[in-house]
Design a protein around this motif. Structure first.
Motif, mmCIF file in Angstrom:
data_model
loop_
_atom_site.group_PDB
_atom_site.id
_atom_site.type_symbol
_atom_site.label_atom_id
_atom_site.label_comp_id
_atom_site.label_asym_id
_atom_site.label_seq_id
_atom_site.Cartn_x
_atom_site.Cartn_y
_atom_site.Cartn_z
ATOM 1 N N ASP A 199 122.403 80.829 88.659
ATOM 2 C CA ASP A 199 120.994 80.215 88.041
ATOM 3 C C ASP A 199 120.505 81.279 87.399
ATOM 4 O O ASP A 199 119.977 81.116 86.142
ATOM 5 C CB ASP A 199 120.074 79.466 89.227
ATOM 6 C CG ASP A 199 120.444 78.372 89.886
ATOM 7 O OD1 ASP A 199 121.488 77.812 89.012
ATOM 8 O OD2 ASP A 199 120.129 77.892 90.744
ATOM 9 N N SER A 203 123.061 72.434 83.436
ATOM 10 C CA SER A 203 122.289 73.879 83.528
ATOM 11 C C SER A 203 123.212 74.453 84.830
ATOM 12 O O SER A 203 123.508 75.743 84.432
ATOM 13 C CB SER A 203 121.070 73.712 83.876
ATOM 14 O OG SER A 203 120.261 73.094 82.609
ATOM 15 N N ALA A 223 116.246 70.523 80.427
ATOM 16 C CA ALA A 223 117.443 70.681 79.839
ATOM 17 C C ALA A 223 118.569 69.960 80.560
ATOM 18 O O ALA A 223 119.673 69.677 79.913
ATOM 19 C CB ALA A 223 117.999 72.308 80.039
ATOM 20 N N TYR A 260 125.644 70.645 77.696
ATOM 21 C CA TYR A 260 124.421 69.630 77.232
ATOM 22 C C TYR A 260 125.095 68.503 76.515
ATOM 23 O O TYR A 260 124.353 67.397 76.746
ATOM 24 C CB TYR A 260 123.253 70.396 76.799
ATOM 25 C CG TYR A 260 122.658 71.609 77.623
ATOM 26 C CD1 TYR A 260 122.202 70.955 78.920
ATOM 27 C CD2 TYR A 260 122.119 72.561 77.152
ATOM 28 C CE1 TYR A 260 121.767 72.107 79.911
ATOM 29 C CE2 TYR A 260 121.556 73.493 78.213
ATOM 30 C CZ TYR A 260 121.276 72.977 79.377
ATOM 31 O OH TYR A 260 120.768 74.271 80.285
ATOM 32 N N LEU A 281 119.677 73.243 72.298
ATOM 33 C CA LEU A 281 120.192 72.968 73.286
ATOM 34 C C LEU A 281 121.186 72.026 73.402
ATOM 35 O O LEU A 281 122.340 71.859 73.838
ATOM 36 C CB LEU A 281 118.981 72.477 74.261
ATOM 37 C CG LEU A 281 117.947 73.385 74.889
ATOM 38 C CD1 LEU A 281 116.983 72.536 75.738
ATOM 39 C CD2 LEU A 281 118.487 74.413 75.585
ATOM 40 N N LEU A 303 120.528 81.519 78.319
ATOM 41 C CA LEU A 303 119.529 80.717 77.434
ATOM 42 C C LEU A 303 118.319 81.675 76.918
ATOM 43 O O LEU A 303 118.202 81.617 75.672
ATOM 44 C CB LEU A 303 118.839 79.672 78.226
ATOM 45 C CG LEU A 303 119.860 78.267 78.483
ATOM 46 C CD1 LEU A 303 119.184 77.557 79.106
ATOM 47 C CD2 LEU A 303 120.363 77.837 77.152
ATOM 48 N N MET A 321 114.481 77.842 86.033
ATOM 49 C CA MET A 321 116.027 77.753 85.980
ATOM 50 C C MET A 321 116.485 78.595 87.129
ATOM 51 O O MET A 321 117.591 78.368 87.459
ATOM 52 C CB MET A 321 116.563 78.159 84.803
ATOM 53 C CG MET A 321 116.184 77.171 83.644
ATOM 54 S SD MET A 321 117.695 76.739 82.684
ATOM 55 C CE MET A 321 117.530 75.480 81.947
ATOM 56 N N VAL A 354 122.730 81.459 84.061
ATOM 57 C CA VAL A 354 121.987 80.316 82.820
ATOM 58 C C VAL A 354 120.687 80.779 82.194
ATOM 59 O O VAL A 354 120.660 80.628 81.083
ATOM 60 C CB VAL A 354 122.316 79.034 83.575
ATOM 61 C CG1 VAL A 354 121.297 78.702 84.610
ATOM 62 C CG2 VAL A 354 121.665 77.841 82.159
ATOM 63 N N SER A 355 119.843 81.110 83.035
ATOM 64 C CA SER A 355 118.744 81.627 82.866
ATOM 65 C C SER A 355 118.687 82.771 81.901
ATOM 66 O O SER A 355 118.038 82.845 80.513
ATOM 67 C CB SER A 355 117.583 82.166 83.843
ATOM 68 O OG SER A 355 117.552 81.194 84.797
ATOM 69 N N MET A 385 115.419 72.885 84.546
ATOM 70 C CA MET A 385 116.388 72.189 84.882
ATOM 71 C C MET A 385 116.088 70.864 85.098
ATOM 72 O O MET A 385 116.667 69.762 84.813
ATOM 73 C CB MET A 385 117.271 72.817 86.064
ATOM 74 C CG MET A 385 118.024 74.213 85.705
ATOM 75 S SD MET A 385 119.227 74.414 86.901
ATOM 76 C CE MET A 385 119.697 75.977 86.544
ATOM 77 N N HIS A 417 119.837 68.797 84.751
ATOM 78 C CA HIS A 417 120.199 69.694 85.861
ATOM 79 C C HIS A 417 121.669 70.296 86.171
ATOM 80 O O HIS A 417 121.789 71.283 85.964
ATOM 81 C CB HIS A 417 119.599 68.881 87.392
ATOM 82 C CG HIS A 417 119.857 69.401 88.597
ATOM 83 N ND1 HIS A 417 119.770 68.882 89.784
ATOM 84 C CD2 HIS A 417 120.190 70.702 88.818
ATOM 85 C CE1 HIS A 417 119.910 69.625 90.834
ATOM 86 N NE2 HIS A 417 120.275 70.794 90.108
ATOM 87 N N PRO A 440 119.408 66.668 77.499
ATOM 88 C CA PRO A 440 118.000 67.247 77.318
ATOM 89 C C PRO A 440 116.966 66.279 77.271
ATOM 90 O O PRO A 440 117.197 65.749 76.049
ATOM 91 C CB PRO A 440 118.083 68.476 76.548
ATOM 92 C CG PRO A 440 119.573 68.858 76.522
ATOM 93 C CD PRO A 440 120.430 67.476 76.562
#
Ligand SMILES: [Fe+2]
Ligand SMILES: [Fe+2]
Length: 316
Positions: free
Chosen positions: A170, A281, A276, A202, A196, A177, A231, A173-174, A256, A278, A212
């Motif tokens: 997590d 993400s 975005a 996505y 996104l 992005l 996120m 991904v945070s 998410m 769940h 998203p």
């Protein structure tokens, strides 16, 4: 590859992509050590000693068969059935994203990092901590009763190594992005949504029916300052935080997933809520970590909702 090395490298990647500074992460480990040192012999024996070196209490090795790992089955939510599939396909290791076993019981501890992330976006740390305290105790009580060892026991009985990687993924991904968004200069919410929608996980989520989505605000709204506050950090935080984020100058939050209660509060605070999606993400976070092992020759079998996309050759 050895399971221990996969575990340690995942934590290292999690720390590298953590929004918090190394100093703050070390401080968290120092506080845990202080608590441990104060325990008597009996309670020290019951203490999860991984907490002294791994800052992510929701990421653990659940069973190590001792076999070297060449083939791994990876899922976002692994079931006992997936473990049987792994055995059938000759996988030496199963990796789950969401916390299970003792890692599920450790979900509340990792939530403390949310306060530092909120502070990074301008919410005073005392307010962030105060609001999170109640929510963290709610989560701790929520997971306490769960039978969190069903799949762990199945992996042990089948003799398949079993690992779960939650917050390190997590965090990944945070950070990913955040870095991409930082380079853009979005005016409108629609531009953020378009961005996104270009990311392959996505796009696959859209094909699977969970593209998203905007939960609060409109596509025509000005996007303002974008915060990625939801996120990582275990699970959903306090519903009271949106008003504080708005006061801190945040226009849009990328998340998410979101409960109805939190959605209503975000809407009331005039925050644009971009969900975005769940599982996609979570998949991005896992992909960023797995690419490290793919380069070392690990074969990856996607399962349990996981959308596998490799960025080893081409970056999005
Ligand atoms: Fe996740
Ligand atoms: Fe998740």
């Amino acid at each position: 590859m050895k399971l221990k090395d996969i575990y340690k490298t995942s934590i290292k990647i999690g720390i590298k992509n953590d929004f918090r500074s190394r100093k703050l992460i070390n401080e968290h480990l120092k506080q845990t050590k202080k608590k441990y040192d104060k325990l008597d012999k009996k309670n020290k024996a019951l203490f999860d000693k991984e907490r002294l070196t791994n800052p992510y209490s929701d990421t653990r090795i659940h069973f190590d068969s001792g076999k070297s790992v060449k083939k791994v089955l990876v899922g976002i939510d692994i079931t006992v059935g997936d473990l049987l599939i792994a055995k059938e396909l000759g996988a030496d290791l199963v990796i789950n994203h969401h916390p299970i076993g003792c890692a599920l019981q450790g979900l509340d501890d990792v939530m403390q990092m949310q306060a530092d992330i909120l502070a990074m976006y301008g919410v005073p740390i005392n307010i962030a901590q105060g609001l999170l305290k109640k929510r963290i105790s709610e989560v701790a009580r929520g997971v306490h009763a769960s039978n969190s060892y069903v799949t762990v026991d199945a992996a042990r009985n089948l003799g398949i190594s079993f690992l779960n990687i939650h917050t390190p993924a997590d965090n990944s991904v945070s950070f990913y992005l955040q870095q991409l968004i930082k380079k853009k200069d979005f005016n409108y919410v629609s531009e953020l949504m378009d961005f996104l929608n270009q990311i392959p996980e996505y796009q696959e989520a859209a094909r699977r029916g969970s593209a998203p989505t905007l939960y609060a605000g409109t596509l025509e709204n000005r996007v303002g300052k974008i915060a990625i506050t939801e996120m990582t950090g275990g699970t959903e935080g306090s519903a009271e935080i949106y008003e504080k984020l708005a006061n801190a100058g945040i226009g849009t939050v990328v998340s998410m997933h979101q409960s109805e209660k939190n959605r209503e509060k975000a809407e009331k605070a005039h925050i644009n809520m971009v969900i975005a999606s769940h599982i996609a993400s979570d998949s991005i976070g896992m992909n960023l970590i797995l690419d490290e092992f793919k380069q070392k020759g690990l074969e990856i079998i996607p399962a349990g909702g996981f959308i596998r996309v490799s960025r080893t050759k081409k970056n999005v």
